[in-house]
Motif scaffolding. Sequence first.
Motif, PDB file in Angstrom:
ATOM      1  N   ARG A  41       0.804  -1.215   0.000  1.00  0.00           N
ATOM      2  CA  ARG A  41       0.000   0.000   0.000  1.00  0.00           C
ATOM      3  C   ARG A  41       0.844   1.277   0.000  1.00  0.00           C
ATOM      4  O   ARG A  41       0.307   2.372   0.125  1.00  0.00           O
ATOM      5  CB  ARG A  41      -0.948   0.000   1.199  1.00  0.00           C
ATOM      6  CG  ARG A  41      -2.017  -1.090   1.136  1.00  0.00           C
ATOM      7  CD  ARG A  41      -2.865  -1.081   2.401  1.00  0.00           C
ATOM      8  NE  ARG A  41      -3.749   0.060   2.436  1.00  0.00           N
ATOM      9  CZ  ARG A  41      -4.982   0.081   1.927  1.00  0.00           C
ATOM     10  NH1 ARG A  41      -5.448  -0.995   1.309  1.00  0.00           N
ATOM     11  NH2 ARG A  41      -5.732   1.161   2.014  1.00  0.00           N
ATOM     12  N   VAL A  43       2.825   4.375  -1.472  1.00  0.00           N
ATOM     13  CA  VAL A  43       2.694   5.214  -2.663  1.00  0.00           C
ATOM     14  C   VAL A  43       4.053   5.275  -3.358  1.00  0.00           C
ATOM     15  O   VAL A  43       5.061   5.611  -2.734  1.00  0.00           O
ATOM     16  CB  VAL A  43       2.224   6.633  -2.293  1.00  0.00           C
ATOM     17  CG1 VAL A  43       2.183   7.520  -3.533  1.00  0.00           C
ATOM     18  CG2 VAL A  43       0.845   6.575  -1.638  1.00  0.00           C
ATOM     19  N   VAL A  96      -0.693   3.887  -6.870  1.00  0.00           N
ATOM     20  CA  VAL A  96      -1.395   3.713  -5.598  1.00  0.00           C
ATOM     21  C   VAL A  96      -2.215   2.435  -5.660  1.00  0.00           C
ATOM     22  O   VAL A  96      -3.104   2.300  -6.510  1.00  0.00           O
ATOM     23  CB  VAL A  96      -2.316   4.914  -5.289  1.00  0.00           C
ATOM     24  CG1 VAL A  96      -2.990   4.738  -3.939  1.00  0.00           C
ATOM     25  CG2 VAL A  96      -1.532   6.221  -5.324  1.00  0.00           C
ATOM     26  N   ASN A  98      -4.811  -0.099  -3.609  1.00  0.00           N
ATOM     27  CA  ASN A  98      -5.692  -0.250  -2.456  1.00  0.00           C
ATOM     28  C   ASN A  98      -6.920  -1.047  -2.877  1.00  0.00           C
ATOM     29  O   ASN A  98      -6.973  -1.587  -3.984  1.00  0.00           O
ATOM     30  CB  ASN A  98      -6.089   1.117  -1.861  1.00  0.00           C
ATOM     31  CG  ASN A  98      -6.657   2.063  -2.905  1.00  0.00           C
ATOM     32  OD1 ASN A  98      -7.576   1.717  -3.644  1.00  0.00           O
ATOM     33  ND2 ASN A  98      -6.090   3.257  -2.987  1.00  0.00           N
ATOM     34  N   VAL A 130      -7.454   7.274  -3.494  1.00  0.00           N
ATOM     35  CA  VAL A 130      -6.378   7.241  -2.512  1.00  0.00           C
ATOM     36  C   VAL A 130      -7.015   7.011  -1.148  1.00  0.00           C
ATOM     37  O   VAL A 130      -7.805   7.827  -0.670  1.00  0.00           O
ATOM     38  CB  VAL A 130      -5.570   8.551  -2.512  1.00  0.00           C
ATOM     39  CG1 VAL A 130      -4.425   8.479  -1.504  1.00  0.00           C
ATOM     40  CG2 VAL A 130      -5.021   8.845  -3.908  1.00  0.00           C
ATOM     41  N   GLN A 134      -3.335   6.322   2.981  1.00  0.00           N
ATOM     42  CA  GLN A 134      -2.355   6.675   1.953  1.00  0.00           C
ATOM     43  C   GLN A 134      -2.323   8.165   1.650  1.00  0.00           C
ATOM     44  O   GLN A 134      -1.409   8.638   0.966  1.00  0.00           O
ATOM     45  CB  GLN A 134      -2.674   5.910   0.662  1.00  0.00           C
ATOM     46  CG  GLN A 134      -2.603   4.397   0.794  1.00  0.00           C
ATOM     47  CD  GLN A 134      -3.131   3.689  -0.442  1.00  0.00           C
ATOM     48  OE1 GLN A 134      -4.152   4.072  -1.012  1.00  0.00           O
ATOM     49  NE2 GLN A 134      -2.429   2.637  -0.858  1.00  0.00           N
ATOM     50  N   GLN A 135      -3.300   8.916   2.148  1.00  0.00           N
ATOM     51  CA  GLN A 135      -3.426  10.329   1.774  1.00  0.00           C
ATOM     52  C   GLN A 135      -2.279  11.182   2.305  1.00  0.00           C
ATOM     53  O   GLN A 135      -1.676  11.973   1.560  1.00  0.00           O
ATOM     54  CB  GLN A 135      -4.775  10.863   2.267  1.00  0.00           C
ATOM     55  CG  GLN A 135      -5.957  10.249   1.542  1.00  0.00           C
ATOM     56  CD  GLN A 135      -7.282  10.455   2.250  1.00  0.00           C
ATOM     57  OE1 GLN A 135      -7.353  11.163   3.275  1.00  0.00           O
ATOM     58  NE2 GLN A 135      -8.335   9.854   1.734  1.00  0.00           N
ATOM     59  N   TRP A 138       0.848  10.276   0.408  1.00  0.00           N
ATOM     60  CA  TRP A 138       0.866  10.842  -0.942  1.00  0.00           C
ATOM     61  C   TRP A 138       1.301  12.301  -0.888  1.00  0.00           C
ATOM     62  O   TRP A 138       2.192  12.726  -1.642  1.00  0.00           O
ATOM     63  CB  TRP A 138      -0.513  10.722  -1.571  1.00  0.00           C
ATOM     64  CG  TRP A 138      -0.575  11.030  -3.036  1.00  0.00           C
ATOM     65  CD1 TRP A 138      -0.608  10.132  -4.067  1.00  0.00           C
ATOM     66  CD2 TRP A 138      -0.609  12.328  -3.654  1.00  0.00           C
ATOM     67  NE1 TRP A 138      -0.666  10.787  -5.275  1.00  0.00           N
ATOM     68  CE2 TRP A 138      -0.662  12.132  -5.056  1.00  0.00           C
ATOM     69  CE3 TRP A 138      -0.603  13.622  -3.153  1.00  0.00           C
ATOM     70  CZ2 TRP A 138      -0.697  13.200  -5.953  1.00  0.00           C
ATOM     71  CZ3 TRP A 138      -0.624  14.691  -4.052  1.00  0.00           C
ATOM     72  CH2 TRP A 138      -0.681  14.476  -5.439  1.00  0.00           C
TER      73      TRP A 138
END
Length: 276
Positions: A41, A43, A96, A98, A130, A134-135, A138
């Motif tokens: 997961r 990025v 990305v 997920n 996203v 993961q935000q 990123w």
Amino acid sequence: MATFFGEVVSAFSRAVEEDDEEELDEDEEDSQIRRELEEKRQVHLNWNPAVCDALKTGDKLTCSHFILAVGHNASRFLSVYVLASEKWDAVGRASVWNEKNRPGSGEQSCVFYRHRDEPSVLICQLTCYVAEDQQFQWAEKVLDCLEHRELHVAVLSDSSVADYKSAEYLGGNSAPFLRSLHTTTFNGPPVCPALEQPNILTGLPAAVLNHCQVHRIPAVVYQCFTDVIGTDSVSMETYKPALVNLGPSIKLDHCPSSDALQKIVRTRDPQSNLYI
């Protein structure tokens, strides 16, 4: 327990030890699965060779304007009104993975473009999902590649009008409309009303704005609230004021050709409509 000879020995249960060993094995297996999932997961940024060479030397990309489009209307607005000038080169991608997004599956992607005449202007079109975990990653990975000294960030984001909270009744002709939220270091001219309380930003735009606030980067998010599901040319045009004051290098094509719009805007499939 006691033997026939009166000797007291400790009770021994093979079953208990086996259970403990099984639990230990399961914990190790779960930890391994968790580590593999976390790694999957991550990025990943894939820049072109020239950008990679610059980043490897420790230099960050000189960037005066970074424009991020999140969602199909925002991304296609840039495709029609900005990137159609053919003065932009794709310089990288973000991968990305997920539960809702598989890299390489269809059109959903995250692509970075740089202006040929003004290399300090960078655009990112993001139409993939996203996830929450993961935000922040990123935002940190992308913005850490850019020099912060003269950096200004603008985020264009899609949102449903159903998510907009207002004490006043919104009439049928109220949508689409634009709202903004910015960091304390942003001093640009307002092009639309500020996002009213109790409305809040969520998702990747919120993560980017939060990162910019912490690192004192001038940034603003322009959120388009629309009542149309899918890509809509009227919703796309709502973003026009957001880019008018971003400098001479961001030139808007105010009258794109009908062919360009037809290629971008999808025609609804009647077969997918339950009521037809």
